[in-house]
Design a protein around this motif. Structure first.
Motif, PDB file in Angstrom:
ATOM      1  N   ALA A 155       0.864  -1.184   0.000  1.00 33.16           N
ATOM      2  CA  ALA A 155       0.000   0.000   0.000  1.00 33.16           C
ATOM      3  C   ALA A 155       0.901   1.235   0.000  1.00 33.16           C
ATOM      4  O   ALA A 155       1.626   1.468   0.969  1.00 33.16           O
ATOM      5  CB  ALA A 155      -0.908   0.007   1.221  1.00 33.16           C
ATOM      6  N   PRO A 156       0.890   2.023  -1.063  1.00 28.79           N
ATOM      7  CA  PRO A 156       1.842   3.130  -1.189  1.00 28.79           C
ATOM      8  C   PRO A 156       1.712   4.214  -0.126  1.00 28.79           C
ATOM      9  O   PRO A 156       2.659   4.962   0.103  1.00 28.79           O
ATOM     10  CB  PRO A 156       1.550   3.689  -2.585  1.00 28.79           C
ATOM     11  N   TRP A 157       0.595   4.313   0.548  1.00 22.02           N
ATOM     12  CA  TRP A 157       0.409   5.345   1.572  1.00 22.02           C
ATOM     13  C   TRP A 157       1.019   4.926   2.918  1.00 22.02           C
ATOM     14  O   TRP A 157       1.088   5.736   3.826  1.00 22.02           O
ATOM     15  CB  TRP A 157      -1.066   5.669   1.752  1.00 22.02           C
ATOM     16  N   ARG A 158       1.494   3.691   3.036  1.00 20.10           N
ATOM     17  CA  ARG A 158       2.112   3.243   4.284  1.00 20.10           C
ATOM     18  C   ARG A 158       3.613   3.522   4.235  1.00 20.10           C
ATOM     19  O   ARG A 158       4.301   3.100   3.323  1.00 20.10           O
ATOM     20  CB  ARG A 158       1.862   1.756   4.501  1.00 20.10           C
ATOM     21  N   SER A 159       4.109   4.190   5.271  1.00 19.51           N
ATOM     22  CA  SER A 159       5.528   4.556   5.332  1.00 19.51           C
ATOM     23  C   SER A 159       6.210   3.785   6.456  1.00 19.51           C
ATOM     24  O   SER A 159       5.551   3.146   7.285  1.00 19.51           O
ATOM     25  CB  SER A 159       5.648   6.054   5.592  1.00 19.51           C
ATOM     26  N   GLU A 160       7.522   3.881   6.509  1.00 21.84           N
ATOM     27  CA  GLU A 160       8.277   3.288   7.615  1.00 21.84           C
ATOM     28  C   GLU A 160       7.808   3.871   8.947  1.00 21.84           C
ATOM     29  O   GLU A 160       7.662   3.143   9.923  1.00 21.84           O
ATOM     30  CB  GLU A 160       9.780   3.529   7.451  1.00 21.84           C
ATOM     31  N   THR A 161       7.542   5.163   8.961  1.00 20.91           N
ATOM     32  CA  THR A 161       7.049   5.823  10.175  1.00 20.91           C
ATOM     33  C   THR A 161       5.711   5.217  10.599  1.00 20.91           C
ATOM     34  O   THR A 161       5.481   4.941  11.778  1.00 20.91           O
ATOM     35  CB  THR A 161       6.902   7.342   9.944  1.00 20.91           C
ATOM     36  N   TRP A 162       4.825   5.022   9.642  1.00 15.61           N
ATOM     37  CA  TRP A 162       3.525   4.397   9.913  1.00 15.61           C
ATOM     38  C   TRP A 162       3.726   3.013  10.526  1.00 15.61           C
ATOM     39  O   TRP A 162       3.100   2.663  11.532  1.00 15.61           O
ATOM     40  CB  TRP A 162       2.719   4.305   8.618  1.00 15.61           C
ATOM     41  N   TYR A 163       4.627   2.215   9.931  1.00 13.07           N
ATOM     42  CA  TYR A 163       4.846   0.848  10.404  1.00 13.07           C
ATOM     43  C   TYR A 163       5.463   0.836  11.806  1.00 13.07           C
ATOM     44  O   TYR A 163       5.051   0.047  12.657  1.00 13.07           O
ATOM     45  CB  TYR A 163       5.735   0.074   9.434  1.00 13.07           C
ATOM     46  N   VAL A 164       6.417   1.706  12.056  1.00  9.51           N
ATOM     47  CA  VAL A 164       7.035   1.781  13.380  1.00  9.51           C
ATOM     48  C   VAL A 164       5.981   2.122  14.431  1.00  9.51           C
ATOM     49  O   VAL A 164       5.965   1.543  15.526  1.00  9.51           O
ATOM     50  CB  VAL A 164       8.196   2.809  13.385  1.00  9.51           C
TER      51      VAL A 164
END
Length: 152
Positions: free
Chosen positions: A101-110
């Motif tokens: 999903a392109p809207w998910r970032s590393e920051t989001w995952y952390v």
């Protein structure tokens, strides 16, 4: 142009149509594609696969999609996926992790990871809903699920 458009059927002017069936019907049809969504959560998936696969045997496609069910580490869906990964069946394994999903970032995952650990003390639900790879997705729970009951 759609000729039929309801919750069980879509039929187009060119003659193409899509039919929706419950997990215990659809046996007598012949199709070009059969898609089973959330296959790992379907009780009796073996019966469904045995009934649906022949409907597309004449050159059609049979697709099983699912989020992994961590409570069923040796489910039929996981066995089919693992066998496909080894080239032992006709299925083609495709994995889409949380990064798909392109809207998910590393920051989001952390943040998801931090939040999950704070809420459950384990990463099992994160690895079920947002795995990084198919190893995480297919692995059993690291620990039993925690349950929180409301106080009365």
């Amino acid at each position: 142009r759609l000729l039929v458009d309801n919750e069980h059927e879509i039929q187009m002017q060119n003659g193409s149509r899509a039919l929706s069936f419950s997990t215990n019907s659809g046996r007598s049809y012949t199709g070009t594609i059969a898609i089973v969504d959330e296959a790992d959560f379907i009780p009796g998936l073996d019966r469904l696969v045995n009934a649906a696969a022949p409907t597309v045997d004449n050159g059609g496609k049979f697709i099983l999609l699912s989020t992994p069910d961590k409570s069923q580490p040796e489910s039929l869906f996981k066995k089919i996926y693992r066998a496909a990964r080894q080239g032992e069946n006709q299925f083609h394994p495709i994995f889409h992790g949380w990064r798909a999903a392109p809207w998910r970032s590393e920051t989001w995952y952390v943040e998801k990871k931090r939040s999950t650990m704070a809420q459950t003390g384990a990463l099992d639900s994160l690895h079920q809903e947002y795995p990084e790879d198919d190893i995480q997705a297919l692995s059993p729970r690291a620990r039993p699920a925690l349950v929180c009951w409301p106080l009365r």
